[in-house]
Write a protein that holds these residues in place. Structure first.
Motif, short mmCIF file in Angstrom:
data_model
loop_
_atom_site.label_atom_id
_atom_site.label_comp_id
_atom_site.label_asym_id
_atom_site.label_seq_id
_atom_site.Cartn_x
_atom_site.Cartn_y
_atom_site.Cartn_z
N ILE A 264 0.86 -1.18 0.00
CA ILE A 264 0.00 0.00 0.00
C ILE A 264 0.89 1.23 0.00
CG2 ILE A 264 -1.83 1.25 1.20
CD1 ILE A 264 -2.66 -1.52 0.19
N ASN A 265 0.70 2.10 -0.98
CA ASN A 265 1.46 3.34 -1.05
C ASN A 265 0.77 4.43 -0.24
OD1 ASN A 265 3.51 2.41 -2.88
ND2 ASN A 265 1.98 2.47 -4.50
N LEU A 266 1.52 5.07 0.62
CA LEU A 266 1.00 6.12 1.49
C LEU A 266 1.69 7.45 1.18
CD1 LEU A 266 1.04 4.09 4.84
CD2 LEU A 266 -0.93 4.51 3.34
N PRO A 267 1.10 8.57 1.62
CA PRO A 267 1.76 9.87 1.40
C PRO A 267 3.17 9.89 1.99
CG PRO A 267 -0.50 10.17 2.13
CD PRO A 267 -0.21 8.72 2.28
N GLY A 268 4.02 10.73 1.43
CA GLY A 268 5.39 10.82 1.91
C GLY A 268 6.27 9.69 1.44
N LYS A 269 5.85 9.03 0.36
CA LYS A 269 6.60 7.89 -0.20
C LYS A 269 6.79 6.77 0.81
CE LYS A 269 9.10 10.79 -3.52
NZ LYS A 269 10.43 11.21 -4.03
N VAL A 270 5.81 6.62 1.69
CA VAL A 270 5.83 5.54 2.67
C VAL A 270 5.07 4.34 2.09
CG1 VAL A 270 5.03 4.82 4.97
CG2 VAL A 270 6.08 7.07 4.64
N VAL A 271 5.59 3.16 2.32
CA VAL A 271 4.98 1.93 1.79
C VAL A 271 4.70 0.98 2.95
CG1 VAL A 271 5.33 -0.07 0.30
CG2 VAL A 271 6.16 2.18 -0.42
N ALA A 272 3.50 0.40 2.95
CA ALA A 272 3.13 -0.60 3.95
C ALA A 272 2.91 -1.93 3.25
CB ALA A 272 1.86 -0.18 4.69
N ARG A 273 3.55 -3.00 3.76
CA ARG A 273 3.37 -4.32 3.18
C ARG A 273 3.39 -5.37 4.29
NH1 ARG A 273 8.19 -2.76 0.93
NH2 ARG A 273 7.28 -2.81 -1.16
N ARG A 274 2.78 -6.49 3.98
CA ARG A 274 2.76 -7.61 4.93
C ARG A 274 3.80 -8.63 4.49
NH1 ARG A 274 -2.43 -10.44 7.74
NH2 ARG A 274 -1.47 -12.42 8.36
N GLN A 275 4.67 -9.02 5.43
CA GLN A 275 5.73 -9.99 5.14
C GLN A 275 5.88 -10.95 6.31
OE1 GLN A 275 9.20 -7.55 4.47
NE2 GLN A 275 8.75 -7.25 2.30
N GLY A 276 5.64 -12.23 6.05
CA GLY A 276 5.86 -13.25 7.07
C GLY A 276 5.10 -13.01 8.35
N GLY A 277 3.84 -12.55 8.25
CA GLY A 277 3.04 -12.31 9.43
C GLY A 277 3.38 -11.02 10.15
N ARG A 278 4.24 -10.22 9.56
CA ARG A 278 4.61 -8.93 10.14
C ARG A 278 4.16 -7.83 9.20
NH1 ARG A 278 5.58 -12.47 13.22
NH2 ARG A 278 7.32 -12.66 14.70
N LEU A 279 3.87 -6.66 9.77
CA LEU A 279 3.53 -5.48 8.98
C LEU A 279 4.75 -4.58 8.93
CD1 LEU A 279 1.09 -4.25 7.44
CD2 LEU A 279 0.69 -2.84 9.47
N VAL A 280 5.25 -4.33 7.72
CA VAL A 280 6.43 -3.49 7.55
C VAL A 280 5.98 -2.17 6.93
CG1 VAL A 280 8.69 -3.30 6.48
CG2 VAL A 280 7.84 -5.54 7.19
N ILE A 281 6.25 -1.08 7.63
CA ILE A 281 5.89 0.27 7.15
C ILE A 281 7.15 1.10 7.15
CG2 ILE A 281 4.43 2.29 7.49
CD1 ILE A 281 2.49 0.59 9.06
N ARG A 282 7.60 1.48 5.97
CA ARG A 282 8.82 2.30 5.87
C ARG A 282 8.81 3.06 4.55
NH1 ARG A 282 11.65 -3.00 5.18
NH2 ARG A 282 12.26 -2.76 7.37
N GLN A 283 9.67 4.06 4.47
CA GLN A 283 9.78 4.82 3.22
C GLN A 283 10.42 3.97 2.15
OE1 GLN A 283 11.72 8.60 4.17
NE2 GLN A 283 9.73 9.60 3.93
N GLY A 284 9.94 4.22 0.91
CA GLY A 284 10.48 3.46 -0.23
C GLY A 284 9.79 2.13 -0.37
#
Length: 354
Positions: A334-354
Motif C-alpha cells: 500500500i502506497n502512502l503519502p510521503g513515499k511511505v509503503v506498507a506491506r505484509r511480510q511473514g506475518g509482520r507489517l512493515v511500514i517504511r519509506q520506499g
C-alpha cells in the motif's frame, strides 16, 4: 454597577485561563530569556523572584480577537501577568500592511506590551485556507519563542468550534476530527482558547459596548472559501431545518468526542508495545485481536513515524493498510503519502519509506 454581561463573560473566560497559567508557572517555572543564572539571582542574601509570565494575544483586528485582547489587557495586570499581542499580516489583500499597523496601534492603546506585527508568505499546500493557517501558526510560534511567552491566546468561539466539527464530519475523518479544536494545544500547551464556550455575538457585543473598533475580514464572507459557505449558508440551513441549538449541540459533540478520542489514543499507546516483536515490527495476529479503533490508531502512528505527513494521511489510507491485517489475500504493498509503503511480510507489517 458592574460591566455589561458580555464584557463580564469575556473577562471571566480569560481570567480562568490566566489562573491556570499562573498555577502551571508556579509549579514548573519556565526559563525566561536573558534571565541571569541562578547564582546571580541573590541580592543581600535573598532570592529574587522569577519574572512574571508573559501572555500574548493573537489579534487580527476582528471582533473575536479584539474582545480577547481587551479582556487580557484588563485581567492580566490584576494577576501580575505581563500581556502583549501579535498580529499576522498574511499579505492576501491590498492594504493588509496598513491594517496590521492599525491593529498594532489598537493593542498598544489597550496597554499591551510587547506588540508585534509579523508579515508572512502564504504558500499553496493544502489549499488557501490551510496554507494561511500554517503560515499564521508558524509566525505565532516564532513570536512566542522570541519573547519567551508562556502562552498565546486565540479568539476561537463556540461558533468556530461548530464549524470545525461540521468540516470534519464532511471529510469523514473520524472521531478525532469531530473533536474540533482543543482548549489547550500546541507545543507545551502554548495555545489557549478561552472563548470556546462563548458565542460569536457575545464577543461582538463586548466590542460594541466598549467602543472597540473592529475589522471584518471580507474573506469571512467570501463564498470561495469553504468555511465561509458553511458559516453563511450551511449552519443557517441546519438551524432552519433542525431548530435553534445546533451550534451548542455541535460544540458539545466536540467535547464528548475529544474525551473519547483521548481515551482511545491512550489505549493505543499502551497497546502498541504489546503488538511488536523483538525487532520492533508489528505482528499481524496481535493487531487483529485489537478493537478496530485501537488498531487503526497504532497503524496511523506507525505510518507517521515512518515519514507520512499527518496532514495528508486520511482515513482511507489507514483503512487500506488495515486490510493487510483483517482482509489478507496476498495483496501487494500500500502506497502512502510521503513515499511511505506498507506491506505484509511473514506475518509482520512493515511500514517504511520506499
Amino acid at each position: 454597577m458592574g460591566p455589561h454581561p458580555a464584557v463580564a463573560a469575556i473577562r471571566l473566560a480569560v481570567r480562568r485561563v490566566l489562573h491556570d497559567l499562573l498555577t502551571e508557572h508556579h509549579r514548573t517555572p519556565a526559563a525566561v530569556p536573558h534571565e541571569p543564572p541562578p547564582s546571580s539571582r541573590l541580592r543581600s542574601g535573598r532570592a529574587v523572584p522569577p519574572s512574571p509570565p508573559l501572555v500574548l494575544v493573537a489579534c487580527s483586528g476582528g471582533a473575536d480577537s479584539m474582545a480577547l485582547a481587551s479582556a487580557l489587557a484588563f485581567e492580566a495586570p490584576k494577576l501580575g501577568i505581563r500581556a502583549g499581542g501579535v498580529t499576522v499580516d498574511h499579505g492576501l489583500q491590498p492594504g493588509s500592511d496598513t491594517r496590521a499597523a492599525e491593529v498594532v496601534q489598537r493593542l498598544r492603546e489597550l496597554g499591551l506590551d510587547p506588540v508585534d506585527s509579523v508579515a508572512v508568505t502564504v504558500g499553496r499546500t493544502g489549499g488557501p485556507e490551510a496554507a494561511a493557517r500554517d503560515a499564521r501558526y508558524a509566525a505565532l510560534d516564532t513570536a512566542a519563542e522570541r519573547h519567551g511567552a508562556a502562552a498565546v491566546l486565540l479568539g476561537h468561539t463556540r461558533d468556530d468550534q461548530a464549524e470545525t466539527v461540521l468540516l470534519g464530519l464532511a471529510r469523514g475523518s473520524g472521531i478525532r476530527s469531530l473533536s474540533g479544536m482543543a482548549a489547550v494545544s500546541g507545543t507545551g500547551g502554548r495555545y489557549r482558547r478561552p472563548f470556546l464556550e462563548l458565542d460569536r455575538q457575545t464577543a461582538r457585543k463586548a466590542c460594541m459596548v466598549q467602543s472597540l473598533p473592529v475589522w471584518d475580514d471580507p474573506h469571512n464572507a467570501d463564498p470561495a472559501y469553504t468555511r465561509s459557505r458553511l458559516r453563511h449558508e450551511g449552519l443557517p440551513a441546519l438551524e432552519k431545518a433542525l431548530g435553534k441549538g445546533v451550534v451548542e449541540a455541535l460544540a458539545r459533540t466536540a467535547r464528548l468526542s475529544r474525551d473519547d478520542a483521548d481515551a482511545l489514543d491512550s489505549w493505543a499507546g499502551q497497546a502498541e508495545a504489546t503488538v511488536r516483536d523483538a525487532t520492533g515490527l508489528l505482528e499481524c495476529a496481535k493487531l487483529y485481536a485489537l478493537p478496530p479503533a485501537v488498531r487503526r490508531r497504532i497503524l496511523r502512528r506507525a505510518a507517521i513515524d515512518a515519514g507520512a505527513p499527518a496532514g495528508s494521511l486520511f482515513a482511507r489510507h489507514i483503512e487500506e493498510v488495515d486490510r493487510l491485517i483483517t482482509g489478507w489475500r496476498g495483496q501487494g504493498a500500500i502506497n502512502l503519502p510521503g513515499k511511505v509503503v506498507a506491506r505484509r511480510q511473514g506475518g509482520r507489517l512493515v511500514i517504511r519509506q520506499g
